[in-house]
Every structure is written in C-alpha cells, then in structure tokens.
Design a protein around this motif. Structure first.
Motif, short mmCIF file in Angstrom:
data_model
loop_
_atom_site.label_atom_id
_atom_site.label_comp_id
_atom_site.label_asym_id
_atom_site.label_seq_id
_atom_site.Cartn_x
_atom_site.Cartn_y
_atom_site.Cartn_z
N ILE A 134 3.65 -1.06 3.88
CA ILE A 134 3.14 0.29 3.66
C ILE A 134 4.33 1.15 3.25
CG2 ILE A 134 2.00 2.27 4.73
CD1 ILE A 134 0.85 0.10 6.78
N ALA A 135 4.38 1.48 1.96
CA ALA A 135 5.56 2.14 1.41
C ALA A 135 5.30 3.63 1.23
CB ALA A 135 5.95 1.51 0.08
N VAL A 136 6.26 4.43 1.66
CA VAL A 136 6.16 5.88 1.48
C VAL A 136 6.76 6.23 0.12
CG1 VAL A 136 6.76 8.15 2.39
CG2 VAL A 136 6.35 6.22 3.97
N LEU A 137 5.95 6.91 -0.71
CA LEU A 137 6.40 7.29 -2.05
C LEU A 137 7.40 8.44 -1.96
CD1 LEU A 137 2.97 7.26 -3.90
CD2 LEU A 137 4.93 5.79 -4.45
N PRO A 138 8.52 8.34 -2.70
CA PRO A 138 9.43 9.49 -2.78
C PRO A 138 8.84 10.55 -3.71
CG PRO A 138 10.23 7.74 -4.17
CD PRO A 138 8.98 7.20 -3.50
N ALA A 193 15.09 -6.03 -2.36
CA ALA A 193 15.52 -6.91 -1.26
C ALA A 193 14.57 -6.77 -0.07
CB ALA A 193 16.96 -6.59 -0.86
N ARG A 194 14.10 -5.54 0.17
CA ARG A 194 13.18 -5.33 1.29
C ARG A 194 11.83 -6.01 1.04
NH1 ARG A 194 14.83 -0.98 4.94
NH2 ARG A 194 12.70 -1.08 5.71
N LEU A 195 11.35 -5.96 -0.19
CA LEU A 195 10.08 -6.62 -0.49
C LEU A 195 10.22 -8.14 -0.36
CD1 LEU A 195 8.84 -4.47 -3.52
CD2 LEU A 195 8.05 -4.36 -1.15
N ARG A 196 11.33 -8.68 -0.87
CA ARG A 196 11.59 -10.12 -0.73
C ARG A 196 11.68 -10.53 0.73
NH1 ARG A 196 13.30 -12.96 -5.19
NH2 ARG A 196 13.48 -11.46 -6.89
N ARG A 209 0.86 -1.19 0.00
CA ARG A 209 0.00 0.00 0.00
C ARG A 209 0.88 1.23 0.00
NH1 ARG A 209 -5.06 -0.83 3.63
NH2 ARG A 209 -5.44 1.26 2.80
N LEU A 210 0.47 2.24 -0.74
CA LEU A 210 1.30 3.42 -0.94
C LEU A 210 0.74 4.62 -0.18
CD1 LEU A 210 1.76 3.02 -4.80
CD2 LEU A 210 3.17 2.10 -2.94
N VAL A 211 1.64 5.38 0.43
CA VAL A 211 1.23 6.61 1.12
C VAL A 211 2.24 7.70 0.78
CG1 VAL A 211 0.04 5.47 3.04
CG2 VAL A 211 2.50 5.91 3.19
N ASP A 212 1.84 8.95 1.03
CA ASP A 212 2.68 10.07 0.63
C ASP A 212 3.66 10.53 1.70
OD1 ASP A 212 1.95 10.49 -2.05
OD2 ASP A 212 0.03 11.32 -1.38
N ASP A 213 3.40 10.19 2.96
CA ASP A 213 4.38 10.61 3.96
C ASP A 213 4.36 9.67 5.17
OD1 ASP A 213 2.41 11.53 5.91
OD2 ASP A 213 2.10 13.22 4.54
N ALA A 214 5.36 9.85 6.01
CA ALA A 214 5.58 8.93 7.14
C ALA A 214 4.41 8.97 8.12
CB ALA A 214 6.88 9.29 7.84
N ASP A 226 10.15 3.11 4.40
CA ASP A 226 10.34 4.53 4.13
C ASP A 226 11.82 4.85 4.12
OD1 ASP A 226 10.32 7.23 3.85
OD2 ASP A 226 9.46 7.67 5.83
N LEU A 227 12.39 4.96 2.90
CA LEU A 227 13.79 5.35 2.76
C LEU A 227 13.85 6.66 1.98
CD1 LEU A 227 15.22 1.81 1.88
CD2 LEU A 227 15.38 2.98 4.08
#
Ligand code: TXA
Ligand code: MG
Length: 309
Positions: free
Chosen positions: A284-288, A270-273, A234-239, A256-257
């Motif tokens: 829950i991934a933060v979009l750059p 690698a993180r998803l794997r 799932r994608l979000v815009d900020d932390a 969140d990198l």
C-alpha cells in the motif's frame, strides 16, 4: 545462477562490449543492459535477454554532447538548451534519427533517444570502450528496473552468457528511477517520461510549458502496466488511508517515504523487489504530491499498480 558475471573491472567490461557482448552497467538512474550501438547482432541479444518486443526503441548513451551528428539528423534548439543544462545526467532527448542509426536501436522509428550518463562507471565504460552503447534498463520486460548489480543478476543471470557478458558492479544507483525523456521533435517538446530532471526544470529551461504526452504510446514506459512487481500495489493519498487499508488487507504493508522524495525514488524499486522476496501480498503505497521528483515517483507507482497484462 552465475555470479562470475559480476565484476568491478571496467576494462574487462569494455573488452566485452567491443567483442559484441552485453554489459550491465550502473548509471545514475538505474542499471542498463548495454551493447555496442552499431552492432546489430549484439543489439538483438538485448531483446532476447530481456524478453522485450523488438519494436521497442533503445536509448543510445554517448560520452559527450559533441558529434551528436553521428546519431541525429539535426539537434533542435530546445534539445541544445536541455543538453547544455542537464548533460551529463538523467535526461534523454528524442531527436530526428541520423541516417546510420540501426533499426535495432530505433525500433524502425524516424527518431532516436540519446543520453549522456553521469555515473563514473558508465562514463568510464564509454571512454575505455571508445563506443556509444545502446541500453535499456537491465530487467526482464515489464518488471521493475534494477538499482543494484544483485538485482541484475536476479533478473538476467540465467539469460546472460558468462563467457562473453559482464555485470559491472557500481553499488546502488544514486537516483533510482529512469531518466526523464523529452521528445524534442515536437514544438513545444513533450515530456514522455518524468524523471529527476523535473518538468518544472524543463519548462524553466525552455521558457515554455511542455506538453504532456499525447498520440500513440511512444515510450514503453508509457504502457499502462509496466514497472510491475509480483505483489499487488494499491495507491493512497496519505498515511491515514494507508494504515486504514492495511488493517483490512491480509499480508499487506505500507510504503510511505513521502517525507523525503529523493529517498523515495532511490529506494522505490528495491522496496518493491524486497516485498516480493518476502512474499508480501499487497504493498500500500502513499503517493507523493505531484511536484518535482514527485511526478516520477507517482508515474512509476501508478504503473506498478495498473491492471496486469
Ligand atoms: O535512465 C534510463 O533512461 C535508463 C538507463 C539505463 O539509461 N534506461 C532506460 O531504458 O530506462 P528503457 O529502454 O528501459 O526505457 C527507455 C524508454 C522506453 O520506454 C523507450 O520506448 C523510450 O525510452 N524510447 C527510446 N527511444 C525512443 C524513441 N526514439 N522515441 C520514443 N521513445 C523512445
Ligand atoms: Mg525499462
């Protein structure tokens, strides 16, 4: 699973390639699954090992920008500019296909994708085999690309033959996301896939605004659901949004990198794997932001989050 596939011996890999075997090879982007680009039988084995539909074209990896006439009917000025600036490196150019290029490479299209990789092991494999190799990413069709030799073994160990095939171990790939693909048969050229050579770089080099992809999907990476792990993404815009969502989502974790996009690209697959291996339900991934390398990371995350086929 057969770990005798893994080696650091480039000469052994070059022999395997010359003998019609498949060689998983580290590049600066991701690991590729290589075959002699002029060997139709070896090329067909790539599609079987990956479970990839046969009409999806492969990128041909070459050892220099010279003698492109062996592969391309012509090299438009836009491609010449990009190649001069970005090869060897993470840039694939789509050119009109030369007459001798096999349908197994092009998927029957009238174009061919070409790239000169910068990774020293890929360069050594090209040099020591004396061949150009066609290579898609070394994963099963639809899953995320491998960025270590162990990932390749996990994905393809059961689909390779240790008597003829090899996995070259060059450590973790430095960039971590696939090459930028620019279709130079269009004017202005179209960026079909974002990568470490950024859209901003390309527009500056060409002195024009490249077009976003249009028309029928031409790169398999353009399919909506691609690069997908098993877990939900799932994608979000900020932390703040990420941690709020995590609180209400069982078996979830935050990725969140965004403070270091080079590291985000390097670690993403690698993180998803790793999340899959640990049985995480939802990442829950933060979009750059959509600038520079951020385009490529957003693209891969969006595809990982798309509804599955
Ligand atoms: O970084 C990379 O490009 C890696 C490494 C191994 O070089 N390779 C890679 O290959 O990502 P693959 O097959 O996983 O993705 C290549 C993409 C596919 O989406 C394919 O459809 C597209 O390039 N492609 C190849 N030839 C094409 C062509 N003639 N026209 C349009 N798209 C093409
Ligand atoms: Mg791929």
């Amino acid at each position: 699973m057969n770990s005798s596939l893994i080696t650091t011996d480039v000469e052994r890999a070059a022999e395997a390639l010359r003998a019609g075997g498949l060689v998983a090879v580290p590049t600066e982007t991701v690991y590729g699954l290589a075959a002699d680009a002029t060997d139709a039988v070896a090329l067909r084995r790539i599609f079987i090992a990956k479970g990839r539909p046969p009409d999806h074209p492969l990128i041909v990896h070459v050892d220099s920008a010279e003698r492109l006439d062996a592969w391309a009917a012509r090299v438009p000025a836009s491609a010449q500019l990009l190649i001069a600036a970005a090869w060897p490196g993470p840039l694939t150019v789509i050119l009109p296909r030369g007459p001798r290029v096999l349908d197994e490479v092009t998927g029957g299209r009238d174009t061919v994708g070409l790239r000169m990789p910068a990774h020293p092991m890929a360069a050594a494999l090209l040099e020591q085999s004396g061949l150009a190799f066609a290579a898609p990413s070394a994963n099963r069709f639809g899953s995320v690309s491998p960025t270590t030799a162990q990932h390749v073994l996990d994905e393809l160990g059961d689909h390779l033959d240790p008597r003829i095939d090899v996995i070259l171990d060059g450590g973790a790939c430095p960039i971590g996301v696939e090459s930028t693909i620019v279709d130079c048969t269009d004017d202005p050229p179209q960026v079909l896939r974002a990568g470490a050579v950024t859209v901003e770089d390309i527009d500056r080099l060409l002195g024009v605004a490249t077009a976003p992809p249009s028309g029928p999907s031409r790169a398999s990476g353009m399919l909506a659901s691609h690069y997908a792990p098993r877990c939900e993404v799932r994608l979000v815009d900020d932390a703040d949004d990420a941690f709020a969502l995590r609180a209400g989502t069982p078996r979830s974790e935050v990725l969140d990198l965004t403070d270091d996009l080079v590291r985000y690209a390097h670690d993403l697959y690698a993180r998803l794997r790793d999340a899959d291996a640990r049985g995480v339900g939802t990442v829950i991934a933060v979009l750059p932001p959509p600038v520079g390398l951020g385009h490529a990371i957003r693209d891969r995350l969006t595809k990982a989050a798309a509804p599955r086929r």
